[in-house]
Design an enzyme around this catalytic site. Structure first.
Site, PDB file in Angstrom:
ATOM      1  N   ASP A   1      -8.117  71.334 -10.955  1.00 16.85           N
ATOM      2  CA  ASP A   1      -8.980  71.247 -12.132  1.00 16.85           C
ATOM      3  C   ASP A   1      -9.875  70.024 -11.975  1.00 16.85           C
ATOM      4  O   ASP A   1     -10.263  69.687 -10.864  1.00 16.85           O
ATOM      5  CB  ASP A   1      -8.123  71.176 -13.406  1.00 16.85           C
ATOM      6  CG  ASP A   1      -8.802  71.845 -14.596  1.00 16.85           C
ATOM      7  OD1 ASP A   1      -9.826  71.305 -15.065  1.00 16.85           O
ATOM      8  OD2 ASP A   1      -8.316  72.883 -15.068  1.00 16.85           O
TER       9      ASP A   1
ATOM     10  N   SER B   1      -8.687  79.225 -20.645  1.00 18.30           N
ATOM     11  CA  SER B   1      -8.106  78.092 -19.924  1.00 18.30           C
ATOM     12  C   SER B   1      -6.789  77.690 -20.563  1.00 18.30           C
ATOM     13  O   SER B   1      -5.792  77.427 -19.881  1.00 18.30           O
ATOM     14  CB  SER B   1      -9.064  76.898 -19.944  1.00 18.30           C
ATOM     15  OG  SER B   1     -10.155  77.083 -19.091  1.00 18.30           O
TER      16      SER B   1
ATOM     17  N   HIS C   1     -10.733  68.225 -19.186  1.00 22.16           N
ATOM     18  CA  HIS C   1     -10.209  69.583 -19.108  1.00 22.16           C
ATOM     19  C   HIS C   1      -8.885  69.633 -18.359  1.00 22.16           C
ATOM     20  O   HIS C   1      -7.901  70.208 -18.835  1.00 22.16           O
ATOM     21  CB  HIS C   1     -11.235  70.490 -18.437  1.00 22.16           C
ATOM     22  CG  HIS C   1     -10.887  71.937 -18.456  1.00 22.16           C
ATOM     23  ND1 HIS C   1     -10.125  72.541 -17.487  1.00 22.16           N
ATOM     24  CD2 HIS C   1     -11.194  72.919 -19.347  1.00 22.16           C
ATOM     25  CE1 HIS C   1      -9.980  73.826 -17.765  1.00 22.16           C
ATOM     26  NE2 HIS C   1     -10.625  74.090 -18.881  1.00 22.16           N
TER      27      HIS C   1
ATOM     28  N   ASP D   1       1.326  60.601 -23.050  1.00 22.10           N
ATOM     29  CA  ASP D   1       2.200  61.738 -23.357  1.00 22.10           C
ATOM     30  C   ASP D   1       2.552  62.561 -22.125  1.00 22.10           C
ATOM     31  O   ASP D   1       3.331  63.517 -22.220  1.00 22.10           O
ATOM     32  CB  ASP D   1       1.512  62.666 -24.365  1.00 22.10           C
ATOM     33  CG  ASP D   1       1.239  61.999 -25.696  1.00 22.10           C
ATOM     34  OD1 ASP D   1       1.607  60.829 -25.867  1.00 22.10           O
ATOM     35  OD2 ASP D   1       0.631  62.660 -26.565  1.00 22.10           O
TER      36      ASP D   1
ATOM     37  N   VAL E   1      -1.853  88.000  -8.546  1.00 27.43           N
ATOM     38  CA  VAL E   1      -2.046  86.860  -9.451  1.00 27.43           C
ATOM     39  C   VAL E   1      -1.790  87.301 -10.882  1.00 27.43           C
ATOM     40  O   VAL E   1      -2.169  88.405 -11.284  1.00 27.43           O
ATOM     41  CB  VAL E   1      -3.474  86.296  -9.306  1.00 27.43           C
ATOM     42  CG1 VAL E   1      -3.782  85.258 -10.377  1.00 27.43           C
ATOM     43  CG2 VAL E   1      -3.659  85.686  -7.920  1.00 27.43           C
TER      44      VAL E   1
ATOM     45  N   ASN F   1     -14.081  83.780 -20.205  1.00 24.26           N
ATOM     46  CA  ASN F   1     -14.454  83.638 -21.613  1.00 24.26           C
ATOM     47  C   ASN F   1     -15.808  84.268 -21.907  1.00 24.26           C
ATOM     48  O   ASN F   1     -16.769  84.080 -21.149  1.00 24.26           O
ATOM     49  CB  ASN F   1     -14.533  82.161 -22.000  1.00 24.26           C
ATOM     50  CG  ASN F   1     -13.234  81.416 -21.778  1.00 24.26           C
ATOM     51  OD1 ASN F   1     -12.161  81.972 -21.980  1.00 24.26           O
ATOM     52  ND2 ASN F   1     -13.334  80.169 -21.364  1.00 24.26           N
TER      53      ASN F   1
ATOM     54  N   ALA G   1      -8.231  85.539 -10.989  1.00 26.18           N
ATOM     55  CA  ALA G   1      -7.382  86.355 -11.867  1.00 26.18           C
ATOM     56  C   ALA G   1      -7.349  87.808 -11.416  1.00 26.18           C
ATOM     57  O   ALA G   1      -6.341  88.497 -11.592  1.00 26.18           O
ATOM     58  CB  ALA G   1      -7.874  86.257 -13.308  1.00 26.18           C
TER      59      ALA G   1
END
Length: 366
Positions: A47, A236, A81, A55, A189, A173, A184
Site C-alpha cells: 500500500d 479498500s 491509506h 494503536d 484470489v 469502487n 481481484a
C-alpha cells in the site's frame, strides 16, 4: 482506494474511536476475539506504507519499499491509506476501550510501500511487493487496490497462491471503476465487495461474477498517519476487514491449507440477495464467529460422485487470469488443484443456502 477523511485532535478521537468502529459490532468481533485474535499470522499490506501509529506499532514488522521515496522498510506513510488498512486488520488499541481495534489485533503486519500518495501503484511495483511477501513468510496478502495487470504481476500472484498464501483484493469502487479490477479478478484470489451499515450492497462497490464475499465498506474508522484517525468509504476497507478475518481463521486452524481457509470463509458467509452466489454479495457477508466455529467438511473430503451445481463461479475454465473466471473454487478446478472438488462445491453451495434460511443477517452497527 477508499475515499477518506483524516480526523484531527488525537486525544479526543483516541477516547471514542472504538465506539465509531461500527463494523466491529456488526461482525461480532468481540465474540470472535474470545476464540482467537490472529496470533502467529503475518499479513502483508502492499500500500502507501504503514505509519507506526500508537494503536498499531506493536504489531508492525519491518517491511520494504518496492518503489523509491520511502524510509526503506515500509514503516512510513505520507498518505494514510496504508496505515488505515493495517489498522483495520491488526490495530491493538491502547488498553480498555481506547484507540482503534482491528479484526485480528494480534496478527503481525508486514508493510510494503508500493503506491505513492494520491496515486495508483504500478503493476510491476505490486508484483515486487507480492514476491517480497512470499519470500518473507506472509500467510495473507491484503491488496486494497485494483487496476490493470501485467505478466509479472500475474506470475507473482500465482507464486503467492502456490506458496499457500491467501490473497485478498478489493473489487473496486464506483464511479471510477466499472468492472472488477485486478488482482481481484485473478482466479484463486478472494475478491471482496462492500456492504453498508444495514448489511445491504454499498453503492460504492463494483459488482461482478468474480465477487466471493462482502464486508463493511462505508464510514469505516481506522488509524491514519501521524497518530491520527481516518473515516473512509470504499472496498479498500472491506478488503482489509476480510484479510483480518482470514488471519483469524489461519490462527485458529494453522494446519488448514489456503484453499480450505477460503472454503471456510465462503461456506460460512451469510447469504444475501438471490440464494447462492450473486454478483452483488458473492457468497454473502462474512461471519467471523461461524468461520471460527462451524463444522465445515473439507473440500478434499467430499465425494467425487456428486455433480457440481450449474453456477458460473464453479465452472471449469481454460482461460488465463485475464479472463477473471472462477474465484478461488473455479481456480482450483481450472488448475486441477482438487480432484474431488465437484462434491465439495455442491456441499458448499448447499451450506450457504442453509445459512440463508437458518441465520438472520448480521445486526446493523451502531
Amino acid at each position: 482506494m477508499a475515499a477518506a477523511v483524516v480526523l484531527p485532535t488525537l486525544p479526543a478521537h483516541a477516547d471514542r474511536i472504538r465506539g465509531d468502529q461500527w463494523h466491529l459490532r456488526f461482525l461480532k468481533a468481540a465474540e470472535a476475539h474470545r476464540i482467537t485474535q490472529g496470533e502467529n499470522v503475518i499479513v502483508a499490506v502492499p500500500d502507501t506504507g504503514v505509519d507506526p501509529h500508537p494503536d498499531l506499532r506493536d504489531n508492525l514488522l519491518p517491511g520494504t519499499d518496492a518503489i523509491a521515496g520511502g524510509s526503506g522498510d515500509g514503516r512510513e506513510d505520507r498518505d494514510g491509506h496504508g496505515t488505515g488498512m493495517a489498522g483495520l486488520i491488526a490495530a491493538h488499541g491502547r488498553g480498555g476501550d481506547n484507540g482503534a481495534f482491528g479484526i485480528a489485533p494480534r496478527a503481525k503486519i508486514l508493510p510494503i510501500y508500493y503506491s505513492s500518495p494520491n496515486e495508483h501503484g504500478e503493476a510491476e511495483a505490486l508484483a515486487r511487493s507480492v514476491e517480497y511477501a512470499v519470500r518473507h513468510n506472509a500467510n495473507v496478502i491484503s491488496i486494497s487496490a485494483g487496476g490493470g495487470s501485467s505478466t509479472l504481476l500475474r506470475e507473482a500472484v500465482d507464486m503467492a497462491l502456490a506458496a499457500d498464501i491467501v490473497v485478498v483484493a478489493g473489487v473496486g469502487n464506483h464511479p471510477q471503476d466499472f468492472v472488477v479490477g485486478y488482482p481481484a479478478r485473478h482466479p484463486g484470489v478472494v475478491a471482496v465487495g462492500g456492504v453498508d451499515r444495514e448489511g445491504n450492497h454499498a453503492a460504492v462497490s463494483v459488482t461482478g461474477r468474480e465477487i466471493d464475499v462482502v464486508a463493511p465498506a462505508t464510514d469505516i474508522y481506522s488509524t491514519s498517519m501521524d497518530g491520527k484517525y481516518r473515516k473512509g468509504t470504499g472496498t479498500s476497507n472491506s478488503t482489509a476487514i476480510v484479510a483480518g478475518a482470514v488471519a483469524l481463521i489461519r490462527s485458529r486452524y494453522p494446519e488448514l491449507p489456503a484453499t480450505e481457509v477460503v472454503h471456510r470463509l465462503t461456506a460460512t458467509a451469510i447469504d444475501k440477495g438471490p440464494p447462492g452466489r450473486d454478483d452483488q454479495y458473492g457468497y454473502g457477508v462474512i461471519d467471523l464467529v461461524a468461520a471460527l466455529t462451524a463444522d465445515v467438511p473439507p473440500l478434499a473430503a467430499q465425494s467425487p460422485t456428486v455433480s457440481a451445481p450449474a453456477d458460473a463461479s464453479l465452472t471449469t475454465t481454460t482461460a488465463g487470469p485475464e479472463a477473471g473466471g472462477g474465484g478461488p473454487v473455479g481456480w482450483l478446478l481450472a488448475t486441477g488443484g482438487l480432484a474431488a472438488l465437484g462434491g465439495g462445491a455442491a456441499w458448499a453451495l448447499a451450506a450457504r443456502r442453509r445459512r440463508r434460511s437458518d441465520a438472520a443477517p448480521p445486526p446493523a452497527g451502531g
